[in-house]
Scaffold this active site. Structure first.
Site, PDB file in Angstrom:
ATOM      1  N   ASP A 241       0.956  -1.299   0.112  1.00  0.00           N
ATOM      2  CA  ASP A 241       0.011   0.103   0.123  1.00  0.00           C
ATOM      3  C   ASP A 241       0.844   1.585   0.013  1.00  0.00           C
ATOM      4  O   ASP A 241       1.920   1.362   0.742  1.00  0.00           O
ATOM      5  CB  ASP A 241      -0.792  -0.040   1.256  1.00  0.00           C
TER       6      ASP A 241
ATOM      7  N   VAL B 267       3.486   2.996  -1.319  1.00  0.00           N
ATOM      8  CA  VAL B 267       4.836   3.044  -1.117  1.00  0.00           C
ATOM      9  C   VAL B 267       5.543   4.140  -1.306  1.00  0.00           C
ATOM     10  O   VAL B 267       6.529   4.499  -0.681  1.00  0.00           O
ATOM     11  CB  VAL B 267       5.698   1.915  -1.889  1.00  0.00           C
TER      12      VAL B 267
ATOM     13  N   GLU C  13       1.458   0.023  -4.833  1.00  0.00           N
ATOM     14  CA  GLU C  13       0.799   0.943  -5.159  1.00  0.00           C
ATOM     15  C   GLU C  13       1.702   2.330  -4.920  1.00  0.00           C
ATOM     16  O   GLU C  13       2.373   2.420  -3.821  1.00  0.00           O
ATOM     17  CB  GLU C  13      -0.466   1.324  -3.974  1.00  0.00           C
TER      18      GLU C  13
ATOM     19  N   ASP D 226      -2.453   3.912 -11.919  1.00  0.00           N
ATOM     20  CA  ASP D 226      -3.496   5.027 -11.842  1.00  0.00           C
ATOM     21  C   ASP D 226      -3.722   5.779 -13.206  1.00  0.00           C
ATOM     22  O   ASP D 226      -4.888   6.085 -13.472  1.00  0.00           O
ATOM     23  CB  ASP D 226      -3.309   5.514 -10.735  1.00  0.00           C
TER      24      ASP D 226
ATOM     25  N   PHE E 266      -3.593   4.902 -16.273  1.00  0.00           N
ATOM     26  CA  PHE E 266      -4.683   4.157 -17.180  1.00  0.00           C
ATOM     27  C   PHE E 266      -5.875   4.354 -16.609  1.00  0.00           C
ATOM     28  O   PHE E 266      -6.820   4.504 -17.395  1.00  0.00           O
ATOM     29  CB  PHE E 266      -4.057   2.700 -17.364  1.00  0.00           C
ATOM     30  N   HIS E 267      -6.051   4.061 -15.278  1.00  0.00           N
ATOM     31  CA  HIS E 267      -7.488   4.200 -14.829  1.00  0.00           C
ATOM     32  C   HIS E 267      -8.189   5.784 -14.974  1.00  0.00           C
ATOM     33  O   HIS E 267      -9.171   5.815 -15.625  1.00  0.00           O
ATOM     34  CB  HIS E 267      -7.477   3.910 -13.389  1.00  0.00           C
TER      35      HIS E 267
ATOM     36  N   HIS F  46     -10.854  -0.428  -5.158  1.00  0.00           N
ATOM     37  CA  HIS F  46     -11.406  -0.221  -3.817  1.00  0.00           C
ATOM     38  C   HIS F  46     -11.499   1.361  -3.525  1.00  0.00           C
ATOM     39  O   HIS F  46     -12.239   2.104  -3.112  1.00  0.00           O
ATOM     40  CB  HIS F  46     -10.877  -0.808  -2.687  1.00  0.00           C
TER      41      HIS F  46
ATOM     42  N   GLY G  88     -14.618   3.442  -3.720  1.00  0.00           N
ATOM     43  CA  GLY G  88     -14.891   3.784  -2.362  1.00  0.00           C
ATOM     44  C   GLY G  88     -14.644   5.090  -1.851  1.00  0.00           C
ATOM     45  O   GLY G  88     -15.232   5.655  -0.872  1.00  0.00           O
TER      46      GLY G  88
END
Length: 581
Positions: free
Chosen positions: A244, A246, A281, A306, A308-309, A378, A382
């Site tokens: 998570d 880094v 991440e 991220d 690409f997202h 998430h 979220g």
């Protein structure tokens, strides 16, 4: 049984095991360590008292039966009889599926989740990525505020349930990846600072004082994190770890913690004969993170992408707030850039950060599987005010287009649970803090955060309300109904294609070629002999792609084989995958 604990600042350390006190002695060979023997068995409750203070749980506790504030319990890992003769499954060619144990089923346990693993094996994913499992206050939460980094949240079922879950996954041919948090410790039930300098004020993070990776005492803190990571891989036969945030690991030492961790994991993989991997991440867009150590990098095996997202999300939804701004302006051109170059921000100016960001990725040297591509996670679901999924924002046709781009892109695909059937349930931010002041602070902070973006306070779900978690549980009746069933069938078809067409798992990023039309809203790319075309407009489009001899492998809506002109005639909001003969 031997007990030991690192407490360098203590003058006395007492072990209390099964209500019997035992004075520990300093270890003459390891500074700051205390050790001693006591009668104990599986399940024995124990803790440590420093200088006649309260009895506290073991920082290296393998089990917390009564939660983070309770006593620790002895765990004998040798007791479990593994059923599966698992040889492992590597990252290249993988498809990951992010899963939150507490909402994957209404029961919210590892055993209940294991009962649904057959669905994932049939779907075609290769690895289940579990969100954090370390103990945290209460019953329900995301897991990113855990403590006791060697233990499993008891309401999920504890250590034995995790082993049963992993065993069942391996029996079905599924690898298991675990999300671990090294960048901060939870605020509630965290007694680590009492034992030693686990935190340092030398650096600061969004969570306060930083985890001590480079200040005095950091050798033991690094060993603590390394030991925890290796324990998941060794004792629970986990196949990989997701690390998570880094970018929040502040380490000024010459040997960075992440390099030390990747070295240790690679050594364990060689020892066990199983492929093990680390996925980071990171928002740094720094290729050194996933560059092999032999080439001067940190040696991690992959990282989330991220960019690409963001490019995909803005292209589909038109959203442009916050960090989406630059991607929204670029639109299909930005998506094309990520498909061919990995990152959008590769040294370019970021208006959100108000500075240039990232570094170019050498796509001739970096394999595509080292970047994870996804349309939902998430975080990205979220951390929206109401936890609305992509399927709540766009049509089923555009959901199918997103799936096509994700599952045929040159990256390692990752899905978020329920995405494969366009779940109608939201996935909201929820907590179960037992400290009323902390609970209220989280509630007010969440509402204040979204109020700044124009949301009314009453429209932001209360994280502490049990109904918020309940709303976030998957509805397992949906896959049997339309439009969910059709979306699920499309995901299955695309995953079967990905596994059956070698060109779709080719790691060569440089081999991806893209064409697009901003005005007509279509994009197409080629990977070897496979061509993917997506029409995001509501109207049909003719894509002049020059493929006169191509056959249709999969299509969301009926598509005719390209004619002599090599053009593809594609209905609105639909996608097609073709093979060049």
């Amino acid at each position: 049984m031997q007990f030991e604990v690192w407490a360098p600042q203590a003058g006395r350390v007492t072990l209390r095991c099964d209500d019997v006190a035992h004075a520990l002695e300093r270890d003459p060979e390891r500074a700051g360590w205390w050790r001693g023997a006591a009668e104990a068995r599986e399940g024995s409750r124990y803790g440590f008292a420093l200088d006649d203070g309260p009895v506290l749980p073991d920082p290296r506790s393998r089990r917390q039966p009564d939660g983070p504030d309770g006593l620790s319990a002895v765990v004998d890992h040798e007791r479990y009889a593994w059923r599966s003769a698992w040889q492992g499954r590597p990252l290249p060619g993988a498809v990951l599926y992010e899963l939150h144990v507490g909402t994957y089923t209404p029961e919210g346990t590892l055993d209940a989740a294991a009962g649904r693993l057959g669905h994932l094996a049939e779907l075609g994913v290769t690895h289940v990525q579990l969100m954090p499992l370390c103990p945290f206050p209460g019953t329900h939460g995301w897991g990113y505020e855990g403590v006791s980094l060697w233990a499993v949240h008891e309401p999920y079922g504890g250590p034995e349930a995790l082993k049963r879950f992993v065993d069942r996954a391996h029996e079905l041919g599924l690898g298991v990846v675990l999300d671990v948090v090294h960048n901060h410790f939870g605020p509630s039930g965290n007694y680590l600072p009492v034992f030693g300098p686990y935190l340092t004020n030398t650096h600061h993070t969004p969570w306060g004082a930083a985890v001590n990776l480079d200040a005095p005492g950091s050798d033991e803190v690094r060993a603590y994190l390394l030991g925890s990571a290796l324990a998941w891989l060794r004792d629970y036969r986990i196949d990989g770890l997701r690390l998570d945030a880094v970018h929040a690991l502040v380490d000024t030492r010459a040997l960075h913690f992440l390099e030390e961790l990747s070295t240790a994991v690679d050594a364990l993989a060689a020892e066990t004969g199983r492929p093990l991997f680390l996925v980071a991440e990171s928002d740094l867009n720094d290729p050194r993170l996933i560059t092999p150590r032999t080439e001067g990098g940190l040696g991690l095996h992959a990282q989330w992408n991220d960019d690409f997202h963001h490019a995909l999300h803005t292209t589909l939804t038109g959203e442009s707030q916050g960090y989406y701004a630059d991607f929204a302006r670029a639109s299909l051109g930005g998506l094309a850039k990520t498909l061919t170059g990995g990152w959008f921000h590769d040294g370019s100016y970021s208006s959100f950060r108000e500075r240039h960001h990232g570094r170019p990725l050498d796509r001739t040297r970096v394999a595509g599987h080292r970047l994870l591509g996804y349309g939902q996670t998430h975080d990205q679901v979220g951390n929206r005010a109401q936890g609305d999924r992509l399927s709540a924002l766009v049509s089923p046709g555009l959901v199918a287009c997103a799936a096509t781009l994700i599952l045929t892109a040159p990256f390692t695909p990752m899905l978020f649970m329920g995405e494969e059937w366009a779940a109608g349930t939201p996935w909201q931010f929820f907590t179960d803090h037992t400290d009323p002041e902390l609970a209220d602070a989280v509630r007010r902070g969440r509402r204040r955060e979204f109020a700044a973006h124009g949301w009314k306070e009453e429209d932001v779900p209360d994280p502490q309300d049990p109904a918020t978690r309940d709303r976030s549980c998957l509805d397992w009746s949906e896959p049997e109904r339309e439009p969910h069933a059709r979306v699920l069938a499309w995901y299955r078809q695309l995953l079967a294609l990905r596994h059956g067409q070698p060109d779709l798992t080719d790691p060569d990023l440089a081999d991806t070629r893209v064409a697009y039309d901003e005005e007509l809203r279509w994009i197409a790319f080629r990977r070897g002999d496979v061509l993917v075309a997506v029409n995001l407009a509501s109207e049909p489009a003719v894509l002049p792609l020059g493929v006169p001899h191509a056959r249709v492998l999969a299509a969301w809506e009926p598509v005719e084989t390209p004619g002599a002109d090599g053009a593809v005639r594609l209905p609105g909001e639909s996608a097609v995958v073709l093979a060049q003969d």
